[in-house]
Design a protein around this motif. Structure first.
Motif, PDB file in Angstrom:
ATOM      1  N   THR A  48      17.652 -26.216 -72.319  1.00 25.36           N
ATOM      2  CA  THR A  48      17.975 -27.574 -71.868  1.00 25.36           C
ATOM      3  C   THR A  48      18.828 -27.607 -70.596  1.00 25.36           C
ATOM      4  N   ASP A  49      19.288 -26.446 -70.119  1.00 26.65           N
ATOM      5  CA  ASP A  49      20.126 -26.404 -68.923  1.00 26.65           C
ATOM      6  C   ASP A  49      19.266 -26.339 -67.660  1.00 26.65           C
ATOM      7  N   GLU A  50      19.888 -26.623 -66.532  1.00 22.83           N
ATOM      8  CA  GLU A  50      19.258 -26.458 -65.222  1.00 22.83           C
ATOM      9  C   GLU A  50      20.249 -25.703 -64.338  1.00 22.83           C
ATOM     10  N   ILE A  51      20.037 -24.382 -64.237  1.00 25.09           N
ATOM     11  CA  ILE A  51      20.949 -23.486 -63.527  1.00 25.09           C
ATOM     12  C   ILE A  51      20.244 -23.025 -62.265  1.00 25.09           C
ATOM     13  N   TYR A  52      20.829 -23.309 -61.103  1.00 27.37           N
ATOM     14  CA  TYR A  52      20.154 -23.036 -59.835  1.00 27.37           C
ATOM     15  C   TYR A  52      20.904 -21.972 -59.028  1.00 27.37           C
ATOM     16  N   LEU A  53      20.140 -20.959 -58.597  1.00 33.20           N
ATOM     17  CA  LEU A  53      20.683 -19.846 -57.827  1.00 33.20           C
ATOM     18  C   LEU A  53      19.658 -19.393 -56.802  1.00 33.20           C
ATOM     19  N   SER A  54      20.124 -18.774 -55.731  1.00 31.62           N
ATOM     20  CA  SER A  54      19.222 -18.162 -54.761  1.00 31.62           C
ATOM     21  C   SER A  54      19.690 -16.756 -54.419  1.00 31.62           C
ATOM     22  N   LEU A  55      18.718 -15.866 -54.243  1.00 30.42           N
ATOM     23  CA  LEU A  55      18.951 -14.509 -53.776  1.00 30.42           C
ATOM     24  C   LEU A  55      18.245 -14.323 -52.441  1.00 30.42           C
ATOM     25  N   GLN A  56      18.821 -13.497 -51.578  1.00 29.76           N
ATOM     26  CA  GLN A  56      18.214 -13.207 -50.285  1.00 29.76           C
ATOM     27  C   GLN A  56      18.264 -11.711 -50.004  1.00 29.76           C
ATOM     28  N   ALA A  57      17.155 -11.184 -49.481  1.00 22.65           N
ATOM     29  CA  ALA A  57      17.102  -9.782 -49.052  1.00 22.65           C
ATOM     30  C   ALA A  57      17.599  -9.711 -47.607  1.00 22.65           C
ATOM     31  N   TYR A  58      18.909  -9.917 -47.434  1.00 19.21           N
ATOM     32  CA  TYR A  58      19.478  -9.988 -46.090  1.00 19.21           C
ATOM     33  C   TYR A  58      19.370  -8.625 -45.407  1.00 19.21           C
ATOM     34  N   THR A  59      18.838  -8.623 -44.189  1.00 22.74           N
ATOM     35  CA  THR A  59      18.580  -7.374 -43.483  1.00 22.74           C
ATOM     36  C   THR A  59      18.971  -7.490 -42.017  1.00 22.74           C
ATOM     37  N   ASP A  60      19.737  -6.512 -41.542  1.00 20.64           N
ATOM     38  CA  ASP A  60      20.064  -6.365 -40.128  1.00 20.64           C
ATOM     39  C   ASP A  60      19.942  -4.873 -39.825  1.00 20.64           C
ATOM     40  N   VAL A  61      18.751  -4.474 -39.412  1.00 21.57           N
ATOM     41  CA  VAL A  61      18.449  -3.045 -39.253  1.00 21.57           C
ATOM     42  C   VAL A  61      19.358  -2.404 -38.225  1.00 21.57           C
ATOM     43  N   SER A  62      19.665  -3.102 -37.133  1.00 19.77           N
ATOM     44  CA  SER A  62      20.455  -2.516 -36.060  1.00 19.77           C
ATOM     45  C   SER A  62      21.858  -2.125 -36.516  1.00 19.77           C
ATOM     46  N   ASN A  63      22.381  -2.804 -37.541  1.00 18.29           N
ATOM     47  CA  ASN A  63      23.714  -2.501 -38.065  1.00 18.29           C
ATOM     48  C   ASN A  63      23.679  -1.863 -39.450  1.00 18.29           C
ATOM     49  N   SER A  64      22.468  -1.543 -39.926  1.00 20.02           N
ATOM     50  CA  SER A  64      22.273  -0.908 -41.245  1.00 20.02           C
ATOM     51  C   SER A  64      22.788  -1.770 -42.383  1.00 20.02           C
ATOM     52  N   TYR A  65      22.659  -3.101 -42.230  1.00 18.57           N
ATOM     53  CA  TYR A  65      23.021  -4.004 -43.318  1.00 18.57           C
ATOM     54  C   TYR A  65      21.770  -4.304 -44.157  1.00 18.57           C
ATOM     55  N   TYR A  66      21.827  -3.921 -45.425  1.00 17.46           N
ATOM     56  CA  TYR A  66      20.755  -4.223 -46.382  1.00 17.46           C
ATOM     57  C   TYR A  66      21.447  -4.795 -47.620  1.00 17.46           C
ATOM     58  N   THR A  67      21.551  -6.101 -47.662  1.00 17.28           N
ATOM     59  CA  THR A  67      22.396  -6.767 -48.651  1.00 17.28           C
ATOM     60  C   THR A  67      21.580  -7.666 -49.561  1.00 17.28           C
ATOM     61  N   LEU A  68      21.823  -7.550 -50.857  1.00 19.66           N
ATOM     62  CA  LEU A  68      21.309  -8.533 -51.804  1.00 19.66           C
ATOM     63  C   LEU A  68      22.327  -9.663 -51.845  1.00 19.66           C
ATOM     64  N   ALA A  69      22.002 -10.763 -51.176  1.00 22.37           N
ATOM     65  CA  ALA A  69      22.926 -11.895 -51.067  1.00 22.37           C
ATOM     66  C   ALA A  69      22.646 -12.910 -52.165  1.00 22.37           C
ATOM     67  N   LEU A  70      23.696 -13.581 -52.614  1.00 20.73           N
ATOM     68  CA  LEU A  70      23.611 -14.535 -53.725  1.00 20.73           C
ATOM     69  C   LEU A  70      24.412 -15.771 -53.393  1.00 20.73           C
ATOM     70  N   ARG A  71      23.895 -16.916 -53.768  1.00 19.72           N
ATOM     71  CA  ARG A  71      24.692 -18.142 -53.724  1.00 19.72           C
ATOM     72  C   ARG A  71      24.241 -19.067 -54.846  1.00 19.72           C
ATOM     73  N   GLY A  72      25.163 -19.919 -55.287  1.00 22.01           N
ATOM     74  CA  GLY A  72      24.875 -20.881 -56.343  1.00 22.01           C
ATOM     75  C   GLY A  72      24.649 -22.269 -55.779  1.00 22.01           C
ATOM     76  N   HIS A  73      23.884 -23.084 -56.514  1.00 20.92           N
ATOM     77  CA  HIS A  73      23.589 -24.456 -56.120  1.00 20.92           C
ATOM     78  C   HIS A  73      23.895 -25.398 -57.285  1.00 20.92           C
ATOM     79  N   THR A  74      24.236 -26.624 -56.952  1.00 20.05           N
ATOM     80  CA  THR A  74      24.414 -27.636 -57.991  1.00 20.05           C
ATOM     81  C   THR A  74      23.173 -28.504 -58.169  1.00 20.05           C
ATOM     82  N   ALA A  75      22.232 -28.414 -57.221  1.00 24.14           N
ATOM     83  CA  ALA A  75      20.979 -29.165 -57.307  1.00 24.14           C
ATOM     84  C   ALA A  75      19.937 -28.427 -56.477  1.00 24.14           C
ATOM     85  N   TYR A  76      18.663 -28.687 -56.780  1.00 26.08           N
ATOM     86  CA  TYR A  76      17.599 -28.017 -56.024  1.00 26.08           C
ATOM     87  C   TYR A  76      16.318 -28.816 -56.161  1.00 26.08           C
TER      88      TYR A  76
END
Length: 311
Positions: A48-76
């Motif tokens: 019965t809940d509505e839980i909203y989240l997003s993940l991103q495969a954040y990538t910056d090859v030139s700086n060797s950043y390979y990050t699993l990014a996360l943020r929460g939302h209150t609506a979507y």
């Protein structure tokens, strides 16, 4: 991220228990490319809940950043998929990774999921979803917590600074509510607030504010196992300390906690355990449930281990 998306949406055990998540935006199927995002909806344990989240495969090859990014939302709105949808969104938190093979664990139910990784001997962890609130539903219906191991997407898996610390012992760039943090909670006052035990690269201890206990340095933690040698586990809690210590009564109010001191609730399936006798990836059983012991990135001293219930 592809493996995590497919696990959350189609793992046989989650589907059999009707606890699977739904991909509602971004790369909902097929390959996941660099910087793609996937938005999810969780329905809780009762559906019965509505839980909203997003993940991103954040990538910056030139700086060797390979990050699993996360943020929460209150609506979507799935008709307008975005990692920055209309509504109140948390800041990004990140799990720094590498562009090569590594070991990972996924743990999930309908209200939250956890990700643990081992990259070159460092252990990172992420928590996304509801906590177990100490409030009635009519007082707080959306206890969403997002936490990872970096307060920026721009971080390396090899970083050994205070900027790299797991969500159960989170840090931040400063002490204000606008400082970047490794963990955020959508609080009972209907606003995203930072959770931090320490701040700045100097690893300064936070004695007031919103903390995780008993990992917070202000706690008198139990440093030993039980008398029979088995692991002692205590569910991790989130709380707010609103006043500095003072004498003879209370001290000065901390202006970054306008809601006042309170217990928010506990982590779902994440427990404190003493470091004495603990080993990375050790499995212990408590209450008939197996738990996986994980150190805080590379830190194995007092107050740095967490135990994850494998259920």
């Amino acid at each position: 991220m592809l493996q995590l998306r497919d696990f959350l949406t189609s793992d046989p055990a989650l589907v059999a228990a009707d606890q699977q998540w739904t991909a509602i935006g971004g790369a909902i199927s097929g390959p996941v490319a660099a910087n793609d995002f996937v938005s999810f909806k969780g329905r809780g344990l009762a559906g019965t809940d509505e839980i909203y989240l997003s993940l991103q495969a954040y990538t910056d090859v030139s700086n060797s950043y390979y990050t699993l990014a996360l943020r929460g939302h209150t609506a979507y709105n799935p008709a307008l998929p975005s990692i920055d949808p209309v509504g109140a969104n948390s800041n990004h938190v990140g799990m720094p990774l590498v562009n090569s093979a590594f070991v990972y664990w996924f743990i999930a139910n309908g209200r939250c999921f956890k990700v643990i990784t081992r990259v070159n001997g460092r252990y990172d962890a992420l928590y996304a979803g509801f906590i177990l609130p100490e409030h009635l539903p009519e007082d707080w219906s959306y206890p969403l917590f997002v936490g990872a191991s970096s307060y920026s997407r721009l971080n390396l898996a090899s970083d050994d600074s205070n900027m790299h610390s797991n969500f159960w012992n989170p840090s931040a760039s400063g002490t204000s509510n606008t400082s970047l943090a490794q963990s955020y909670l959508f609080s009972p006052m209907q606003a995203w607030v930072p959770i931090r035990n320490t701040y700045n690269i100097s690893y300064s201890s936070q004695t007031v504010g919103r903390l995780t206990v008993p990992w917070a340095p202000i706690c008198n933690s139990n440093y030993r196992r039980l008398l029979d040698g088995t692991a002692w586990l205590q569910r991790g809690q989130l709380l707010a300390v609103a006043y500095q210590s003072g004498s003879p009564d209370i001290g000065t109010a901390f202006d970054q906690v306008p809601e006042g001191g309170q217990f928010y609730g506990g982590f779902d399936g994440v427990f404190y355990t003493p470091s004495l006798g603990a080993v990375a990836e050790q499995r212990v059983t408590a209450g008939g449930v197996e738990h996986l012991l994980i150190p805080n990135v590379y830190r194995t001293g007092d107050g740095q281990f967490a135990a994850f219930a494998l259920e």
